[in-house]
Write an enzyme that holds these catalytic residues in place. Structure first.
Site, PDB file in Angstrom:
ATOM      1  CE  LYS A   1      -3.502   2.714   0.072  1.00  0.00           C
ATOM      2  NZ  LYS A   1      -4.555   2.788   1.084  1.00  0.00           N
TER       3      LYS A   1
ATOM      4  CE  LYS B   1      -3.089   7.708   7.254  1.00  0.00           C
ATOM      5  NZ  LYS B   1      -3.399   6.324   6.819  1.00  0.00           N
TER       6      LYS B   1
END
Length: 291
Positions: free
Chosen positions: A168, A236
């Site tokens: 990811k 983030k």
């Protein structure tokens, strides 16, 4: 069919939980806000008043939360109130380190754990067309296949615990960099007098084509940045990428530049916008736009 406790009914989690209900699973959800709970009840699921209530006596437990700190807060409660042998699937995007921690702690307490971050944004969640990258054991992956089939289009076991989060991170690296380059391409065409809309149509059909050009070129040209995935969240994720690269001792100069552009967008006040809003950052760097 599974009995599922689903924690986190936000932009992504809410439609995912709904798809699981439609697939015939018994879904009980929990979220700190009422909106997701109401949507789940409308879809035919049940609402819980706490994490403990949501996960008790369930054979599958799912989390879809924004950051590591949220997983760290709820996971001890999940461990305390879950049934030994339950399958825990974390669809959140967090650091590989935290994913490995959940796997280690889960194993000690009889939980089977998969880290399974997703890609596809809000549209992918709504259309049950997410790509899911999974870390864990082959047996647990096989057990989770009906869950993945209900919410996703593409899913694969990419390694052991934490591997899903590694893939990811790579995904977000490519997505962020692609948005930055598409933004620059738009400005280049617009300011050289070319028809940018037709130009992007051509790019989308050639070697420069991408899912981003396929899905986002019209909204970027229209400066429509209604969030499917916010700049704040991509900021983030870039932190996760930079941390992972340091741990792996891998140099990612393009990734570092992309992280700075995303951070700049956040500093300019665009954090709540879709990450395609990197176009506004490119405009500002070229002396155009409002920034």
């Amino acid at each position: 069919m599974s009995t599922i406790g689903f924690i986190g009914l936000g932009i992504m989690g809410s439609p995912m939980a709904g798809h699981l209900v439609k697939a015939g699973h018994d879904v009980t959800g929990y979220d700190i806000g009422p909106k997701g709970l109401e949507k789940l009840k409308e879809a035919g699921g049940s609402a819980a008043a706490s994490v403990a209530e949501a996960v008790s006596d369930k054979n599958v437990i799912i989390t879809m939360l924004p950051q590591d700190e949220h997983i760290e807060q709820v996971f001890p409660e999940i461990v305390e109130h879950s049934v030994p042998g339950s399958l825990y699937i974390d669809f959140s995007t967090i650091t590989p380190k935290t994913a490995k921690w959940t796997a280690e702690q889960g194993k000690k307490n009889g939980l089977r754990v998969l880290d399974a971050p997703v890609s596809g944004g809000e549209n992918g969640a709504i259309n049950a067309a997410l790509s899911i990258m999974v870390g864990g054991s082959e047996a647990d992956f096989a057990a989770a296949t009906p869950i993945f089939e209900a919410v996703g289009k593409t899913f694969a076991l990419v390694g052991g615990s934490g591997a899903g989060q590694c893939v990811k991170a790579a995904n977000q690296l490519v997505v962020g960099g692609t948005y930055a380059l598409v933004a620059e391409a738009i400005l280049l065409m617009e300011n050289l007098g070319a028809d940018a809309a037709k130009g992007l149509d051509v790019l989308a059909g050639g070697l420069a084509g991408s899912k981003i050009l396929e899905l986002k070129r019209e909204t970027m040209l229209a400066r429509n940045f209604v969030p499917g995935f916010r700049i704040d969240l991509h900021h983030k994720d870039m932190g996760i990428i930079l941390q992972a690269a340091r741990e792996a001792e891998v140099s990612i100069p393009m990734g570092a530049l992309t992280a700075q552009l995303i951070a700049a967008g956040r500093a300019m006040g665009y954090g709540s916008l879709d990450h395609s809003g990197l176009l506004l950052v490119a405009e500002a760097l070229s002396g155009r736009g409002e920034a």
